[in-house]
Enzyme design. Structure first.
Site, PDB file in Angstrom:
ATOM      1  N   LYS A 116       0.821  -1.217   0.000  1.00  0.00           N
ATOM      2  CA  LYS A 116       0.000   0.000   0.000  1.00  0.00           C
ATOM      3  C   LYS A 116       0.849   1.258   0.000  1.00  0.00           C
ATOM      4  O   LYS A 116       0.480   2.259  -0.645  1.00  0.00           O
ATOM      5  CB  LYS A 116      -0.951   0.013   1.223  1.00  0.00           C
ATOM      6  CG  LYS A 116      -1.853  -1.211   1.354  1.00  0.00           C
ATOM      7  CD  LYS A 116      -2.677  -1.474   0.120  1.00  0.00           C
ATOM      8  CE  LYS A 116      -3.394  -2.818   0.190  1.00  0.00           C
ATOM      9  NZ  LYS A 116      -3.823  -3.318  -1.130  1.00  0.00           N
ATOM     10  N   GLU A 199      -4.610  10.139   7.396  1.00  0.00           N
ATOM     11  CA  GLU A 199      -5.266  10.616   6.179  1.00  0.00           C
ATOM     12  C   GLU A 199      -6.494  11.438   6.560  1.00  0.00           C
ATOM     13  O   GLU A 199      -7.053  11.234   7.649  1.00  0.00           O
ATOM     14  CB  GLU A 199      -5.763   9.429   5.327  1.00  0.00           C
ATOM     15  CG  GLU A 199      -4.734   8.726   4.504  1.00  0.00           C
ATOM     16  CD  GLU A 199      -5.363   7.616   3.669  1.00  0.00           C
ATOM     17  OE1 GLU A 199      -6.555   7.296   3.874  1.00  0.00           O
ATOM     18  OE2 GLU A 199      -4.649   7.056   2.805  1.00  0.00           O
ATOM     19  N   HIS A 233     -15.845  -5.183   4.915  1.00  0.00           N
ATOM     20  CA  HIS A 233     -14.941  -5.170   3.764  1.00  0.00           C
ATOM     21  C   HIS A 233     -15.184  -6.316   2.804  1.00  0.00           C
ATOM     22  O   HIS A 233     -14.345  -6.608   1.955  1.00  0.00           O
ATOM     23  CB  HIS A 233     -13.476  -5.116   4.208  1.00  0.00           C
ATOM     24  CG  HIS A 233     -13.239  -4.028   5.204  1.00  0.00           C
ATOM     25  ND1 HIS A 233     -13.374  -2.697   4.876  1.00  0.00           N
ATOM     26  CD2 HIS A 233     -12.966  -4.065   6.524  1.00  0.00           C
ATOM     27  CE1 HIS A 233     -13.171  -1.968   5.965  1.00  0.00           C
ATOM     28  NE2 HIS A 233     -12.925  -2.766   6.971  1.00  0.00           N
ATOM     29  N   ARG A 289      -6.229  -8.533 -10.505  1.00  0.00           N
ATOM     30  CA  ARG A 289      -6.830  -9.848 -10.779  1.00  0.00           C
ATOM     31  C   ARG A 289      -8.193  -9.615 -11.414  1.00  0.00           C
ATOM     32  O   ARG A 289      -8.698  -8.495 -11.419  1.00  0.00           O
ATOM     33  CB  ARG A 289      -7.009 -10.611  -9.462  1.00  0.00           C
ATOM     34  CG  ARG A 289      -8.020  -9.930  -8.567  1.00  0.00           C
ATOM     35  CD  ARG A 289      -8.281 -10.666  -7.270  1.00  0.00           C
ATOM     36  NE  ARG A 289      -9.402 -10.075  -6.562  1.00  0.00           N
ATOM     37  CZ  ARG A 289      -9.306  -9.054  -5.713  1.00  0.00           C
ATOM     38  NH1 ARG A 289      -8.136  -8.516  -5.458  1.00  0.00           N
ATOM     39  NH2 ARG A 289     -10.374  -8.550  -5.135  1.00  0.00           N
TER      40      ARG A 289
END
Ligand code: MV4
Length: 496
Positions: A116, A199, A233, A289
């Site tokens: 990330k 953030e 998620h 993917r």
């Protein structure tokens, strides 16, 4: 070039890939664990090789066993599907080191996008908008300084993290010391790396992703998918297009997604994920993917994404050299999981003793089960995806409701009742969505029977589910609109 593909996966995506291979005139070899001996993908493939015990580590996650199977079967290519080893750069490298073609992106692209912090740096360098934030923070004092620069509230995230673990909202400076300490400790415990960064906190964003497809000559986008309806998620419902963005924002996001893919030398199908709030969009991550939800894009564009992956892997030009078609109509996908929505989505196991799937105009079932299938605890709970396509969102919702009513799966609890309740839920029907939809709409699809509901609640509490279900409101009212019947059927896009 190659003429036979080993599908290094199981369930519905293995079935999907095998069918695409056969349509491309390619041979197929399936792999299976002891738990999947009689699974549909094994029966459908041209050949099948047992690779080990039920545990994924002994079968679908074993690189050595997968490569040995490919050699034994004389396969010239390997398709990873999604999950398992699908975003494992080491697997992609091992496939290529064995002289086989990996049906997916270059290993370097997988590796960069899998880290990330590296991904974020690469995106910043490419001019891709990322959420305003800081580098990893050395102390809570520095965290306060950076948070004041960014603007409260901020979100503390683990640098080595993902999937939402170890995220802490900090609304004012006084909270920072405690939150920074907790976030650091959680990150260290979860990822072995205590680094934390800050953030700007997006309170109720939408999760919108752009499908991209790249060969050696060019990278194109195939439109967006709205994926805001998620639980812990895990996506539950996906749609295309997103009716929350206008054409100008759509074009900007598509252009940025293509730039993001080009920045890492992408090949094959991929997805660039964004958070969207207040007319702004920010890079979240890139999935290297084919994704579970790829069918909604296929239905609105007429492009078979898996066949495109197979063509690009054989050096053929994507889309036959043509331009991507504009999206037509509206598609919705409901993930049918073996989970009990009346008991905090606890996984349900058992033998499928009844299976009836709907058909009809604009109705698609991508399934990995048949009557008699054993649904065990070894793999994820996805049984299949019910996907519909119609002329507009309202028509697609009506078609999905009808299709869900025609989907009968006996032997396990499923998410069908929950999806039916969502199709009737006013905020959903008005497209008033954000990533908080599921938490803001507890109790959908709950059993109407108070006695059963209490049992379900007790089971969920006993299972120590982290997101304890809140006090259950009544199940969603089944509002039946006076729909005027299906509008004219939209001609499906041309298939490549
Ligand atoms: C965020 C956010 C709000 N603001 N970052 C969740 C997992 C990880 N991939 C990033 N995630 C989020 N990052 C800022 N600055 C909200 C989430 C988030 C989320 C994002 C996409 C889809 C579902 C989500 C569910 C909870 C939180």
């Amino acid at each position: 070039m190659f003429d036979k593909v080993l599908i290094a996966n199981r369930g519905e995506i293995a079935v999907r890939i095998i069918r695409a291979c056969h349509e491309e005139g390619l041979g197929t070899v399936a792999v299976y664990s002891d738990a999947d001996r009689r699974a549909p993908h094994v029966l459908l493939a041209g050949g099948a090789i047992r690779i080990g015990g039920a545990a994924a580590a002994e079968s679908y996650l074993s690189i050595d066993r997968l490569l040995a199977a490919a050699r034994e079967a004389g396969a010239g290519a390997v398709h990873p599907g999604y999950g398992f080893l699908a975003e494992n750069a080491g697997f992609a490298r091992a496939v290529e080191a064995a002289g086989l073609v990996y049906v997916g992106p270059p290993a370097d692209a997988i590796e960069i996008m899998g880290d990330k912090t590296r991904a974020r740096a690469r995106m910043v360098a490419a001019g891709v908008p990322v959420i305003p934030g800081s580098d990893p923070l050395a102390s809570s004092r520095e965290a306060v300084r950076e948070a004041k620069r960014i603007g409260f509230p901020v979100l503390l995230k683990a640098a080595a993290g993902g999937g939402g673990k170890g995220m802490h909202v900090v609304s004012e400076a006084e909270e920072m010391a405690g939150a920074f300490g907790r976030a650091t400790r959680e990150a260290q415990a979860a990822f072995g790396d205590g680094r934390v960064f800050a953030e700007r906190f997006l309170r109720a964003p939408r999760h919108i992703e752009i499908q991209v497809l790249a060969d050696d000559e060019r990278t194109v986008d195939l439109g967006e998918r709205e994926c805001s309806i998620q639980r812990r998620h895990q996506k539950l419902i996906e749609e295309a297009p997103s009716t929350a963005i206008d054409d100008a924002l759509r074009r900007r996001m598509a252009e940025v997604a293509v730039r993001a893919a080009e920045a890492v030398g992408y090949r094959s199908a991929g997805t660039v994920e964004f958070l969207v709030e207040g007319g702004e969009f920010f890079f979240l991550e890139m999935n290297t993917r084919i994704q579970v939800e790829h069918p909604v894009t296929e239905l609105v564009t007429g492009v078979d994404l898996v066949r495109q992956q197979l063509r690009v892997a054989r050096g053929l030009p994507l889309l036959g050299g043509g331009e991507p078609p504009a999206a037509r109509g509206h598609a919705i996908e409901c993930r049918i999981n073996a989970e009990d929505p009346g008991a905090a989505f606890v996984p349900s196991t058992g033998r499928i003793d009844r299976l009836e799937v709907p058909t009809g105009p604009g109705v698609r079932w991508d399934g990995g089960i048949r009557n008699g299938s054993e649904v065990g605890p070894h793999y994820d709970s996805l049984l299949g995806k019910l996907v519909v396509h119609a002329s507009d969102r309202e028509a697609a919702i009506r078609r999905m409701r009808s299709a869900l009513e025609g989907l009968v799966i006996g032997g396990v609890e499923t998410t069908v009742p929950w999806h039916l309740a969502v199709m009737d839920e006013p905020d959903y029907r008005m497209n008033d969505l954000s990533i908080r939809y599921v938490e803001e709409h507890p109790g959908l699809g709950e059993t109407a029977d108070p006695g059963l509901r209490d049992v379900a609640m007790a089971a969920a509490v006993l299972l120590e589910d982290r997101d304890r279900p809140r006090v259950v409101s009544g199940g969603a009212r089944r509002a039946r609109d006076g729909g005027n019947g299906m509008s004219a059927w939209v001609r499906a896009g041309r298939e490549w």
